[in-house]
Write a protein that holds these residues in place. Structure first.
Motif, PDB file in Angstrom:
ATOM      1  N   TYR A   1       1.984  10.322   2.804  1.00  0.00           N
ATOM      2  CA  TYR A   1       0.754   9.715   3.320  1.00  0.00           C
ATOM      3  C   TYR A   1      -0.494  10.323   2.687  1.00  0.00           C
ATOM      4  O   TYR A   1      -1.479   9.613   2.445  1.00  0.00           O
ATOM      5  N   ALA A   2      -0.468  11.606   2.402  1.00  0.00           N
ATOM      6  CA  ALA A   2      -1.640  12.255   1.793  1.00  0.00           C
ATOM      7  C   ALA A   2      -1.982  11.596   0.459  1.00  0.00           C
ATOM      8  O   ALA A   2      -3.159  11.354   0.154  1.00  0.00           O
ATOM      9  N   SER A   3      -0.960  11.287  -0.332  1.00  0.00           N
ATOM     10  CA  SER A   3      -1.185  10.633  -1.628  1.00  0.00           C
ATOM     11  C   SER A   3      -1.726   9.220  -1.445  1.00  0.00           C
ATOM     12  O   SER A   3      -2.646   8.795  -2.158  1.00  0.00           O
ATOM     13  N   VAL A   4      -1.159   8.498  -0.486  1.00  0.00           N
ATOM     14  CA  VAL A   4      -1.619   7.133  -0.211  1.00  0.00           C
ATOM     15  C   VAL A   4      -3.053   7.157   0.311  1.00  0.00           C
ATOM     16  O   VAL A   4      -3.904   6.377  -0.131  1.00  0.00           O
TER      17      VAL A   4
ATOM     18  N   THR B   1      -8.665   5.982  -0.286  1.00  0.00           N
ATOM     19  CA  THR B   1     -10.061   6.355  -0.063  1.00  0.00           C
ATOM     20  C   THR B   1     -10.890   6.155  -1.328  1.00  0.00           C
ATOM     21  O   THR B   1     -11.987   5.581  -1.286  1.00  0.00           O
ATOM     22  N   PHE B   2     -10.361   6.609  -2.451  1.00  0.00           N
ATOM     23  CA  PHE B   2     -11.077   6.443  -3.717  1.00  0.00           C
ATOM     24  C   PHE B   2     -11.158   4.973  -4.120  1.00  0.00           C
ATOM     25  O   PHE B   2     -12.196   4.513  -4.610  1.00  0.00           O
ATOM     26  N   MET B   3     -10.061   4.237  -3.920  1.00  0.00           N
ATOM     27  CA  MET B   3     -10.053   2.824  -4.314  1.00  0.00           C
ATOM     28  C   MET B   3     -11.016   2.008  -3.463  1.00  0.00           C
ATOM     29  O   MET B   3     -11.739   1.139  -3.978  1.00  0.00           O
ATOM     30  N   LYS B   4     -11.051   2.271  -2.183  1.00  0.00           N
ATOM     31  CA  LYS B   4     -11.955   1.539  -1.296  1.00  0.00           C
ATOM     32  C   LYS B   4     -13.406   1.772  -1.696  1.00  0.00           C
ATOM     33  O   LYS B   4     -14.202   0.829  -1.784  1.00  0.00           O
ATOM     34  N   ARG B   5     -13.738   3.023  -1.962  1.00  0.00           N
ATOM     35  CA  ARG B   5     -15.099   3.344  -2.383  1.00  0.00           C
ATOM     36  C   ARG B   5     -15.418   2.681  -3.721  1.00  0.00           C
ATOM     37  O   ARG B   5     -16.479   2.091  -3.904  1.00  0.00           O
TER      38      ARG B   5
ATOM     39  N   LEU C   1      -5.512  12.625   7.644  1.00  0.00           N
ATOM     40  CA  LEU C   1      -4.208  13.244   7.410  1.00  0.00           C
ATOM     41  C   LEU C   1      -3.637  13.886   8.664  1.00  0.00           C
ATOM     42  O   LEU C   1      -2.472  13.667   9.009  1.00  0.00           O
ATOM     43  N   HIS C   2      -4.440  14.692   9.356  1.00  0.00           N
ATOM     44  CA  HIS C   2      -3.926  15.386  10.539  1.00  0.00           C
ATOM     45  C   HIS C   2      -3.625  14.408  11.668  1.00  0.00           C
ATOM     46  O   HIS C   2      -2.709  14.623  12.464  1.00  0.00           O
TER      47      HIS C   2
ATOM     48  N   VAL D   1       2.837  10.555  13.700  1.00  0.00           N
ATOM     49  CA  VAL D   1       4.220  10.378  13.245  1.00  0.00           C
ATOM     50  C   VAL D   1       5.127  11.455  13.839  1.00  0.00           C
ATOM     51  O   VAL D   1       6.296  11.190  14.138  1.00  0.00           O
ATOM     52  N   ASN D   2       4.603  12.657  14.015  1.00  0.00           N
ATOM     53  CA  ASN D   2       5.393  13.711  14.664  1.00  0.00           C
ATOM     54  C   ASN D   2       5.837  13.280  16.060  1.00  0.00           C
ATOM     55  O   ASN D   2       6.970  13.541  16.473  1.00  0.00           O
TER      56      ASN D   2
END
Length: 204
Positions: free
Chosen positions: A51-54, A59-63, A156-157, A163-164
């Protein structure tokens, strides 16, 4: 009246066979469901791990998409495309579709719709759709999948905690009596005990 013990024994044997078949059938169903719940657990763990990679690529793509125009690609979009390439290299579109589809199919088949379980099936479907939409937004560079500006995108958190909890609830469904390891517990062990255990086990 003489009792025909041979008939009684035969009937008893038949009844025992029927009972054995019923019990075996129930056990097989339990084992099948258990294996499918394990697979659901594996997929959620996989998605959480990436998920961190996604999230970063999204975030960068949206901006980049919202800052760019048809005539001009901003530096943000150019940078976002690099994140996209890195993401696709480790997670292909086929892998994501396969994991998400499998997760939704398994949850539909082996999890109850009851709200008593905290809407477990619904939560799984929601994060599945969210994950897919975020990935496809990155993959298509904003063309194939539109994301509203006010869409709820977990940090992320937040996603990790969410999910946890799903994983804990799946383990409860498995009825094995165990819980997943808490990150704080792992961190505490690493800081306070890990080095000691390394030294101790190295003596064997």
């Amino acid at each position: 009246m003489q009792i025909d013990w041979s008939k009684i024994i035969s009937v008893g044997a038949i009844l025992m066979s029927i009972i054995t078949i019923i019990i075996t059938k129930k056990n097989l169903k339990k084992q099948l469901r258990l294996s499918k719940l394990e697979e659901i657990l594996e997929i959620t763990f996989f998605l959480k791990g990436y998920y961190a990679s996604v999230f970063r690529a999204f975030t960068f793509m949206k901006r980049g998409v919202y800052e760019s125009t048809e005539e001009n690609e901003t530096q943000s979009l150019l940078e976002a495309k690099k994140y996209k390439d890195n993401l696709i290299e480790i997670m292909t579109r086929e892998i994501v579709i396969d994991k998400i589809s499998r997760l939704k199919i398994l949850s539909n088949a082996y999890l109850s719709n009851s709200i008593k379980g905290g809407n477990l099936k619904i939560r799984i479907h929601v994060i599945s759709d969210l994950y897919y939409n975020m990935y496809m937004f990155v993959y298509s560079e904003g063309y194939a999948m539109k994301i509203e500006s006010n869409a709820i995108i977990p940090h992320l958190h937040e996603m990790e905690s969410f999910v946890n909890k799903i994983e804990q609830d799946i383990i409860k469904e498995m009825k094995l009596g165990y819980k997943s390891i808490d990150n704080n517990l792992k961190e505490k062990y690493f800081k306070e005990q890990f080095e000691k255990d390394l030294q101790m086990y190295s003596k064997f």
